[in-house]
Write a protein that holds these residues in place. Structure first.
Motif, PDB file in Angstrom:
ATOM      1  N   TYR A   1       0.586 -15.980  -8.804  1.00  0.00           N
ATOM      2  CA  TYR A   1       1.021 -17.498  -8.242  1.00  0.00           C
ATOM      3  C   TYR A   1       0.927 -17.176  -5.837  1.00  0.00           C
ATOM      4  N   GLY A   2       1.353 -16.074  -5.964  1.00  0.00           N
ATOM      5  CA  GLY A   2       1.627 -16.425  -4.091  1.00  0.00           C
ATOM      6  C   GLY A   2       0.865 -15.034  -3.579  1.00  0.00           C
ATOM      7  N   ALA A   3       1.330 -13.915  -3.215  1.00  0.00           N
ATOM      8  CA  ALA A   3       0.804 -13.270  -2.040  1.00  0.00           C
ATOM      9  C   ALA A   3       0.052 -12.042  -2.472  1.00  0.00           C
ATOM     10  N   GLY A   4       0.398 -11.749  -4.077  1.00  0.00           N
ATOM     11  CA  GLY A   4      -0.291 -11.175  -4.149  1.00  0.00           C
ATOM     12  C   GLY A   4      -1.085 -10.997  -5.452  1.00  0.00           C
ATOM     13  N   ALA A   5      -1.151 -12.672  -5.635  1.00  0.00           N
ATOM     14  CA  ALA A   5      -2.211 -12.961  -6.674  1.00  0.00           C
ATOM     15  C   ALA A   5      -3.654 -12.343  -6.248  1.00  0.00           C
ATOM     16  N   GLY A   6      -4.176 -11.651  -7.335  1.00  0.00           N
ATOM     17  CA  GLY A   6      -5.417 -11.278  -7.654  1.00  0.00           C
ATOM     18  C   GLY A   6      -5.193  -9.635  -6.992  1.00  0.00           C
ATOM     19  N   ILE A   7      -4.342  -8.780  -6.231  1.00  0.00           N
ATOM     20  CA  ILE A   7      -4.073  -7.581  -6.620  1.00  0.00           C
ATOM     21  C   ILE A   7      -4.389  -7.036  -7.610  1.00  0.00           C
TER      22      ILE A   7
ATOM     23  N   GLY B   1      -3.307  -2.416  -9.383  1.00  0.00           N
ATOM     24  CA  GLY B   1      -2.446  -1.732  -9.110  1.00  0.00           C
ATOM     25  C   GLY B   1      -1.270  -1.865  -8.496  1.00  0.00           C
ATOM     26  N   THR B   2      -0.240  -1.024  -7.752  1.00  0.00           N
ATOM     27  CA  THR B   2       0.715  -1.427  -8.022  1.00  0.00           C
ATOM     28  C   THR B   2       1.587  -2.340  -6.377  1.00  0.00           C
ATOM     29  N   ILE B   3       2.348  -3.533  -6.684  1.00  0.00           N
ATOM     30  CA  ILE B   3       2.742  -4.258  -6.221  1.00  0.00           C
ATOM     31  C   ILE B   3       4.233  -4.119  -5.666  1.00  0.00           C
ATOM     32  N   LEU B   4       4.793  -4.046  -4.709  1.00  0.00           N
ATOM     33  CA  LEU B   4       6.217  -4.095  -4.165  1.00  0.00           C
ATOM     34  C   LEU B   4       6.873  -5.340  -3.389  1.00  0.00           C
ATOM     35  N   VAL B   5       7.691  -5.715  -4.159  1.00  0.00           N
ATOM     36  CA  VAL B   5       8.376  -7.207  -3.901  1.00  0.00           C
ATOM     37  C   VAL B   5       9.608  -7.294  -3.781  1.00  0.00           C
ATOM     38  N   ILE B   6      10.122  -6.914  -2.377  1.00  0.00           N
ATOM     39  CA  ILE B   6      11.028  -6.386  -1.969  1.00  0.00           C
ATOM     40  C   ILE B   6      11.706  -8.279  -0.988  1.00  0.00           C
ATOM     41  N   THR B   7      13.361  -8.163  -2.017  1.00  0.00           N
ATOM     42  CA  THR B   7      13.541  -9.509  -1.734  1.00  0.00           C
ATOM     43  C   THR B   7      14.829  -9.505   0.054  1.00  0.00           C
ATOM     44  N   LEU B   8      14.616  -9.901   0.264  1.00  0.00           N
ATOM     45  CA  LEU B   8      15.942  -9.208   1.845  1.00  0.00           C
ATOM     46  C   LEU B   8      16.776 -10.117   1.846  1.00  0.00           C
TER      47      LEU B   8
ATOM     48  N   PRO C   1       2.467   1.722  -2.679  1.00  0.00           N
ATOM     49  CA  PRO C   1       1.781   0.682  -2.958  1.00  0.00           C
ATOM     50  C   PRO C   1       0.482   0.726  -2.297  1.00  0.00           C
ATOM     51  N   GLU C   2       0.405  -0.455  -3.498  1.00  0.00           N
ATOM     52  CA  GLU C   2      -1.236  -0.897  -2.775  1.00  0.00           C
ATOM     53  C   GLU C   2      -0.300  -2.255  -2.096  1.00  0.00           C
ATOM     54  N   LEU C   3       0.367  -3.754  -2.201  1.00  0.00           N
ATOM     55  CA  LEU C   3       1.238  -4.080  -1.537  1.00  0.00           C
ATOM     56  C   LEU C   3       2.302  -3.660  -1.119  1.00  0.00           C
ATOM     57  N   PHE C   4       3.197  -4.364   0.026  1.00  0.00           N
ATOM     58  CA  PHE C   4       4.456  -4.888   0.095  1.00  0.00           C
ATOM     59  C   PHE C   4       4.572  -6.605   0.609  1.00  0.00           C
ATOM     60  N   ILE C   5       5.675  -7.171  -0.322  1.00  0.00           N
ATOM     61  CA  ILE C   5       5.786  -8.102  -0.583  1.00  0.00           C
ATOM     62  C   ILE C   5       6.675  -8.620   0.452  1.00  0.00           C
TER      63      ILE C   5
ATOM     64  N   PRO D   1       5.163  -7.967  12.603  1.00  0.00           N
ATOM     65  CA  PRO D   1       4.628  -7.216  12.862  1.00  0.00           C
ATOM     66  C   PRO D   1       5.016  -5.726  13.818  1.00  0.00           C
ATOM     67  N   GLN D   2       6.776  -5.230  13.711  1.00  0.00           N
ATOM     68  CA  GLN D   2       6.632  -4.148  13.982  1.00  0.00           C
ATOM     69  C   GLN D   2       7.135  -2.768  13.716  1.00  0.00           C
ATOM     70  N   LEU D   3       6.469  -3.387  11.558  1.00  0.00           N
ATOM     71  CA  LEU D   3       6.225  -2.281  11.381  1.00  0.00           C
ATOM     72  C   LEU D   3       5.027  -1.172  11.159  1.00  0.00           C
ATOM     73  N   SER D   4       4.777  -0.494  10.804  1.00  0.00           N
ATOM     74  CA  SER D   4       4.085   0.832  11.315  1.00  0.00           C
ATOM     75  C   SER D   4       3.854   1.648   9.900  1.00  0.00           C
ATOM     76  N   LEU D   5       2.994   0.876   9.042  1.00  0.00           N
ATOM     77  CA  LEU D   5       2.939   1.598   7.183  1.00  0.00           C
ATOM     78  C   LEU D   5       1.572   1.501   6.857  1.00  0.00           C
ATOM     79  N   ARG D   6       1.313   2.855   6.273  1.00  0.00           N
ATOM     80  CA  ARG D   6      -0.118   2.603   5.428  1.00  0.00           C
ATOM     81  C   ARG D   6      -0.369   1.556   4.556  1.00  0.00           C
ATOM     82  N   THR D   7       0.688   0.786   4.028  1.00  0.00           N
ATOM     83  CA  THR D   7       0.373  -0.324   3.371  1.00  0.00           C
ATOM     84  C   THR D   7       0.574  -1.584   3.616  1.00  0.00           C
ATOM     85  N   PRO D   8      -0.080  -2.676   3.330  1.00  0.00           N
ATOM     86  CA  PRO D   8      -0.357  -4.029   3.801  1.00  0.00           C
ATOM     87  C   PRO D   8       1.244  -4.490   3.974  1.00  0.00           C
ATOM     88  N   VAL D   9       1.715  -5.395   4.389  1.00  0.00           N
ATOM     89  CA  VAL D   9       3.664  -5.552   3.943  1.00  0.00           C
ATOM     90  C   VAL D   9       3.486  -7.555   4.874  1.00  0.00           C
ATOM     91  N   VAL D  10       3.161  -7.919   3.508  1.00  0.00           N
ATOM     92  CA  VAL D  10       2.858  -9.390   4.361  1.00  0.00           C
ATOM     93  C   VAL D  10       4.440 -10.537   3.616  1.00  0.00           C
TER      94      VAL D  10
END
Length: 264
Positions: free
Chosen positions: A125-131, A133-140, A206-210, A224-233
């Motif tokens: 339902y959230g930032a990964g809806a419709g994507i 492949g691999t989605i990694l959700v990381i909670t800090l 992954p296809e996306l980091f959340i 915005p300071q992170l430089s990754l090939r993978t989109p991070v939102v």
């Protein structure tokens, strides 16, 4: 329309719940929250959970009293048994949590790790809806939680916060609490996160980091300071993710499971 469900998110400081529409991934009632008992023993937590559940029983749109309840728990859950207990009493270890809470509530209970619950909610339902492949959700947060989703399916109980970074357990240097404990400014903290996320990216592509957890509300300070090939939102569902994901897990599991009375 799919029947509504109750989702419960058991945390180290609070136990919260709501009535969830699993079609839309929204709360129809709640959240209702009570403090987590201290110490958070199984019996004390079960009573607090029952209090939250009872608050929804007579509300309009409440699920049938025999409907399953989905719960998120801060620990590894394997075949319904608690294998780790972060931020709750060690008395939970090796407890058959599904049977224990089911007996207290008198109805079927389905339990999932709290980070996995948030991951399910964000991917559906959230930032990964419709994507795909691999989605990694990381909670800090107090530590680092993780959820691994592949094509909408959860790979449960990943503990990516315990990967080694800079010779340390990652969550001891890269969690939100670690940033506060070490007094790191955002620029320096971004550097620590860069090393952590680069390592995880290399391992899983992954296809996306959340990024979730309370700190995600200040994502503009570090993402915005992170430089990754993978989109991070940042995560979208914020504090409701655990409740919604727990309800979704309960709904999915219930579709192919016997009723609570059939397994007694």
């Amino acid at each position: 329309m799919t029947e509504t469900l109750i989702g419960i998110d058991i945390g180290g400081t609070g136990i919260k719940g709501g009535i969830v529409d699993p079609d839309q991934g929204i709360l129809l009632a709640g959240p209702v929250q009570v403090p987590t008992p201290q110490p958070a023993t199984p019996t004390a937590v079960a009573e607090a959970v029952a209090q939250v559940v009872d608050s929804f029983t007579h509300l309009p749109g409440a699920p049938d009293r025999h409907a399953p309840i989905g719960m998120a728990f801060p620990g590894i859950i394997r075949h319904g048994v608690v294998r780790s207990a972060a931020n709750v009493d060690d008395g939970w270890l090796e407890t058959d949590i599904i049977t224990f809470l089911g007996d207290r509530l008198g109805r079927r209970v389905e339990v999932i790790n709290d980070a996995d619950a948030a991951g399910l909610a964000e991917s559906r339902y959230g930032a990964g809806a419709g994507i795909t492949g691999t989605i990694l959700v990381i909670t800090l947060g107090t530590g680092i939680g993780s959820a691994f989703i592949f094509d909408g399916q959860l790979v449960p109980n990943t503990e990516l916060g315990h990967l080694e970074v800079d010779g340390c357990d990652a969550e001891t240097i890269a969690s939100a609490v670690a940033r506060e404990r070490h007094g790191l400014p955002w620029v320096e903290y971004s550097g620590v996160l860069q090393r952590y996320f680069s390592h995880v990216e290399f391992l899983f592509s992954p296809e996306l980091f959340i990024v979730g957890g309370g700190i995600s509300q200040r994502a503009d300070e570090f993402l915005p300071q992170l430089s990754l090939r993978t989109p991070v939102v940042p995560a979208r569902l914020l504090n409701d993710a655990g409740i919604i994901g727990a309800a979704l897990h309960g709904h999915r599991t219930h579709l192919s499971a016997p009723t609570w009375t059939e397994v007694r």
